[in-house]
Design an enzyme around this catalytic site. Structure first.
Site, PDB file in Angstrom:
ATOM      1  N   SER A 158       0.793  -1.186  -0.014  1.00 33.31           N
ATOM      2  CA  SER A 158       0.031  -0.142  -0.033  1.00 33.31           C
ATOM      3  C   SER A 158       0.964   1.291  -0.108  1.00 33.31           C
ATOM      4  CB  SER A 158      -0.769   0.061   1.288  1.00 33.31           C
ATOM      5  OG  SER A 158      -1.900  -1.235   1.294  1.00 33.31           O
TER       6      SER A 158
HETATM    7  N1  SAM Z   1      -1.072  -4.684   3.958  1.00 32.47           N
HETATM    8  C1  SAM Z   1      -0.422  -5.138   2.694  1.00 32.47           C
HETATM    9  C2  SAM Z   1       1.155  -4.345   3.039  1.00 32.47           C
HETATM   10  O1  SAM Z   1       1.556  -3.950   3.914  1.00 32.47           O
HETATM   11  O2  SAM Z   1       1.767  -5.050   2.119  1.00 32.47           O
HETATM   12  C3  SAM Z   1      -1.016  -4.563   1.505  1.00 32.47           C
HETATM   13  C4  SAM Z   1      -2.329  -5.603   1.312  1.00 32.47           C
HETATM   14  S1  SAM Z   1      -2.738  -5.673  -0.433  1.00 32.47           S
HETATM   15  C5  SAM Z   1      -3.117  -3.907  -0.794  1.00 32.47           C
HETATM   16  C6  SAM Z   1      -4.193  -6.488  -0.157  1.00 32.47           C
HETATM   17  C7  SAM Z   1      -3.787  -7.809   0.389  1.00 32.47           C
HETATM   18  O3  SAM Z   1      -5.267  -8.525   0.645  1.00 32.47           O
HETATM   19  C8  SAM Z   1      -3.215  -8.787  -0.768  1.00 32.47           C
HETATM   20  O4  SAM Z   1      -2.104  -9.318  -0.290  1.00 32.47           O
HETATM   21  C9  SAM Z   1      -4.371  -9.913  -0.850  1.00 32.47           C
HETATM   22  O5  SAM Z   1      -3.877 -11.225  -1.409  1.00 32.47           O
HETATM   23  C10 SAM Z   1      -5.000  -9.639   0.235  1.00 32.47           C
HETATM   24  N2  SAM Z   1      -6.179 -10.254   0.614  1.00 32.47           N
HETATM   25  C11 SAM Z   1      -7.428 -10.320  -0.595  1.00 32.47           C
HETATM   26  N3  SAM Z   1      -8.464 -10.769  -0.167  1.00 32.47           N
HETATM   27  C12 SAM Z   1      -8.191 -11.554   1.118  1.00 32.47           C
HETATM   28  C13 SAM Z   1      -8.921 -12.099   2.128  1.00 32.47           C
HETATM   29  N4  SAM Z   1     -10.326 -12.420   2.078  1.00 32.47           N
HETATM   30  N5  SAM Z   1      -8.287 -12.573   3.375  1.00 32.47           N
HETATM   31  C14 SAM Z   1      -6.945 -12.288   3.317  1.00 32.47           C
HETATM   32  N6  SAM Z   1      -6.425 -11.571   2.463  1.00 32.47           N
HETATM   33  C15 SAM Z   1      -6.916 -11.192   1.612  1.00 32.47           C
END
Ligand code: SAM
Length: 214
Positions: free
Chosen positions: A64
């Site tokens: 992010s």
């Molecule tokens: N917090 C992260 C970082 O600091 O790098 C950025 C996260 S990225 C914008 C969104 C993440 O949410 C992705 O890695 C994706 O695989 C995960 N994601 C999407 N749906 C999800 C779910 N139902 N449960 C857990 N993770 C999920």
């Protein structure tokens, strides 16, 4: 990888950018100043590590934007020792910021490759949240309740499971909207039936998948 004076200087500049954009919490700014964001980047993208931008981390996912990380972290109002659930571990950068804020961090990732990668990488930097693989749209019932919950992927609506797993007085911060743009909801659980809501505009996340996601 080393954390040189140059990197530290670039981090200071990033902190100033975030301050100018309205981040006020000195704890959050200190945490951003401390965590080496360039450790999370592939060689080719290293020059971009301290720009205030989201970047690809593989598997179609992103680390992010620092402003977004700082904004969500500030709104969580974390105090030392609080139990915090992060949904969407991704690169692990946000989890490191939460740990620097003194939280006990539980982080859940849906994508198995990212989960494996981050679970092995973060401890090498000295950061040890509790890692989980699975559908975070359902929260983490086994370890509930949580003082704070942060969702780092865009949801179509607020998953009921997450509100249920929040302590009374707890805060849920979650981007809600369509696949391109979301509003950031800050939800404070007043009691089992009542939630106080604040809304902030203009955020853009990858979609929250799973049963209570897309
Ligand atoms: N917090 C992260 C970082 O600091 O790098 C950025 C996260 S990225 C914008 C969104 C993440 O949410 C992705 O890695 C994706 O695989 C995960 N994601 C999407 N749906 C999800 C779910 N139902 N449960 C857990 N993770 C999920």
């Amino acid at each position: 990888m080393e954390d040189s004076y140059k990197h530290k200087g670039l981090r200071k500049q990033l902190v100033q950018v975030l301050q100018k954009k309205g981040i006020q919490s000195s704890d959050v700014l200190k945490a951003i100043n401390k965590v080496p964001r360039h450790f999370f980047f592939d060689e080719a993208l290293l020059p971009h590590a301290y720009q205030d931008k989201a970047f690809p981390i593989g598997e179609g996912q992103t680390i992010s934007q620092p402003y977004t990380v700082a904004f969500q972290s500030e709104k969580l109002e974390i105090t030392t020792g609080q139990k915090v659930l992060e949904i969407g571990t991704g690169s692990g950068y946000q989890a490191c910021i939460l740990l620097e804020l003194g939280a006990r961090v539980y982080t859940i990732e849906y994508n198995k490759k990212l989960y494996d990668r981050t679970r092995s990488f973060l401890p090498k930097m000295g950061y040890r949240p509790k890692f989980f693989h699975g559908d975070g749209s359902l929260g983490l019932a086994k370890h509930a309740p949580f003082d704070k919950i942060i969702v780092t992927a865009g949801a179509p609506s607020v998953p009921g499971s997450l509100l249920k797993q929040l302590t009374i007085g707890g805060i849920l911060i979650i981007p809600v909207g369509d696949s391109k743009k979301q509003q950031m909801f800050k939800l404070i659980k007043i009691d089992d039936k009542k939630v106080k809501k604040e809304v902030f505009n203009n955020f853009s996340f990858v979609p929250l998948l799973g049963e209570e996601g897309w």
